[in-house]
Design a protein around this motif. Structure first.
Motif, mmCIF file in Angstrom:
data_model
loop_
_atom_site.group_PDB
_atom_site.id
_atom_site.type_symbol
_atom_site.label_atom_id
_atom_site.label_comp_id
_atom_site.label_asym_id
_atom_site.label_seq_id
_atom_site.Cartn_x
_atom_site.Cartn_y
_atom_site.Cartn_z
ATOM 1 N N UNK A 42 -1.229 8.048 -1.245
ATOM 2 C CA UNK A 42 -0.967 7.587 -2.606
ATOM 3 C C UNK A 42 -1.010 8.812 -3.516
ATOM 4 N N UNK A 43 0.018 9.007 -4.333
ATOM 5 C CA UNK A 43 0.070 10.147 -5.251
ATOM 6 C C UNK A 43 -0.426 9.705 -6.624
ATOM 7 N N UNK A 44 -1.391 10.473 -7.153
ATOM 8 C CA UNK A 44 -1.964 10.208 -8.472
ATOM 9 C C UNK A 44 -1.692 11.425 -9.345
ATOM 10 N N UNK A 45 -1.252 11.194 -10.587
ATOM 11 C CA UNK A 45 -0.994 12.284 -11.525
ATOM 12 C C UNK A 45 -1.873 12.101 -12.753
ATOM 13 N N UNK A 46 -2.589 13.158 -13.110
ATOM 14 C CA UNK A 46 -3.450 13.173 -14.291
ATOM 15 C C UNK A 46 -2.801 14.105 -15.303
ATOM 16 N N UNK A 47 -2.642 13.634 -16.535
ATOM 17 C CA UNK A 47 -2.016 14.437 -17.580
ATOM 18 C C UNK A 47 -3.073 15.010 -18.513
ATOM 19 N N UNK A 48 -3.051 16.323 -18.683
ATOM 20 C CA UNK A 48 -3.922 17.057 -19.604
ATOM 21 C C UNK A 48 -5.393 16.651 -19.499
ATOM 22 N N UNK A 49 -6.011 16.869 -18.332
ATOM 23 C CA UNK A 49 -7.430 16.516 -18.197
ATOM 24 C C UNK A 49 -8.310 17.437 -19.050
ATOM 25 N N UNK A 50 -9.486 16.964 -19.391
ATOM 26 C CA UNK A 50 -10.445 17.745 -20.169
ATOM 27 C C UNK A 50 -10.864 18.984 -19.391
ATOM 28 N N UNK A 51 -11.099 20.082 -20.094
ATOM 29 C CA UNK A 51 -11.542 21.304 -19.427
ATOM 30 C C UNK A 51 -13.033 21.253 -19.110
ATOM 31 N N UNK A 52 -13.727 20.298 -19.645
ATOM 32 C CA UNK A 52 -15.172 20.223 -19.450
ATOM 33 C C UNK A 52 -15.535 19.295 -18.300
ATOM 34 N N UNK A 53 -16.544 19.677 -17.561
ATOM 35 C CA UNK A 53 -17.137 18.809 -16.569
ATOM 36 C C UNK A 53 -16.446 18.796 -15.222
ATOM 37 N N UNK A 54 -16.944 17.899 -14.403
ATOM 38 C CA UNK A 54 -16.468 17.703 -13.038
ATOM 39 C C UNK A 54 -15.589 16.451 -13.010
ATOM 40 N N UNK A 55 -14.451 16.547 -12.358
ATOM 41 C CA UNK A 55 -13.531 15.420 -12.278
ATOM 42 C C UNK A 55 -13.553 14.869 -10.858
ATOM 43 N N UNK A 56 -13.969 13.632 -10.713
ATOM 44 C CA UNK A 56 -13.998 12.998 -9.399
ATOM 45 C C UNK A 56 -12.600 12.544 -9.003
ATOM 46 N N UNK A 57 -12.347 12.619 -7.711
ATOM 47 C CA UNK A 57 -11.053 12.206 -7.174
ATOM 48 C C UNK A 57 -11.208 10.863 -6.465
ATOM 49 N N UNK A 58 -10.176 10.418 -5.798
ATOM 50 C CA UNK A 58 -10.185 9.135 -5.099
ATOM 51 C C UNK A 58 -11.357 9.089 -4.116
ATOM 52 N N UNK A 59 -12.005 7.933 -3.975
ATOM 53 C CA UNK A 59 -13.153 7.816 -3.063
ATOM 54 C C UNK A 59 -12.836 8.210 -1.614
ATOM 55 N N UNK A 60 -11.600 7.993 -1.185
ATOM 56 C CA UNK A 60 -11.228 8.367 0.187
ATOM 57 C C UNK A 60 -10.968 9.856 0.328
ATOM 58 N N UNK A 61 -10.912 10.568 -0.793
ATOM 59 C CA UNK A 61 -10.664 12.003 -0.765
ATOM 60 C C UNK A 61 -9.194 12.330 -0.966
ATOM 61 N N UNK A 62 -8.930 13.615 -1.115
ATOM 62 C CA UNK A 62 -7.593 14.117 -1.418
ATOM 63 C C UNK A 62 -7.199 15.153 -0.370
ATOM 64 N N UNK A 63 -5.961 15.070 0.087
ATOM 65 C CA UNK A 63 -5.488 16.001 1.113
ATOM 66 C C UNK A 63 -4.536 17.059 0.575
ATOM 67 N N UNK A 64 -3.968 16.828 -0.616
ATOM 68 C CA UNK A 64 -3.007 17.768 -1.198
ATOM 69 C C UNK A 64 -3.135 17.725 -2.720
ATOM 70 N N UNK A 65 -2.948 18.881 -3.360
ATOM 71 C CA UNK A 65 -3.015 18.952 -4.819
ATOM 72 C C UNK A 65 -1.910 19.868 -5.331
ATOM 73 N N UNK A 66 -1.341 19.507 -6.493
ATOM 74 C CA UNK A 66 -0.360 20.329 -7.200
ATOM 75 C C UNK A 66 -0.875 20.547 -8.615
#
Length: 111
Positions: A42-66
């Motif tokens: 499943x591809x998820x796109x986040x637009x302009x995330x905050x520069x602060x803090x830690x961003x959690x990803x999908x509970x099953x984990x992520x295999x690829x990032x762009x």
């Protein structure tokens, strides 16, 4: 100097001060998008995330990032952006996990 001109200059100075304060405020973002693919393809796109803090990803984990944002990111295999050997992903690049390794579970933005 006329009263009208003084008021115009004063108004301009106030607006400039507000604009500068707004750009350096708490709402800073990494302009652009960060897309990732989950272990379930499943591809998820986040637009302009905050520069602060830690961003959690999908509970099953992520295999690829762009990373198509204006800032670099670091990928972690933990849910709290901790642990050794984070993966650095520069702006306008992508990465994927090696076969047989744990998926990424969080990321932070380097600013």
């Amino acid at each position: 100097m006329s009263l009208h001109r003084r008021l115009t200059i004063a108004s301009g100075a106030v607006l400039l001060s507000l604009a500068v304060a707004g750009c350096s405020g708490l709402g800073r973002t990494a302009v652009g998008t960060i897309s990732y693919e989950t272990g379930r393809e499943l591809v998820v796109t986040v637009t302009s995330p905050s520069v602060k803090g830690c961003h959690r990803l999908a509970p099953t984990g992520v295999t690829r990032v762009e990373n198509h944002s204006l800032l670099d990111i670091q990928m972690y295999r933990t849910r709290d952006c901790r642990g050794k050997d984070p993966i650095y992903v520069a702006t306008n690049t992508s990465d994927q996990i090696a076969p047989g390794t744990l998926p990424w579970r969080s990321y932070s933005i380097i600013h």
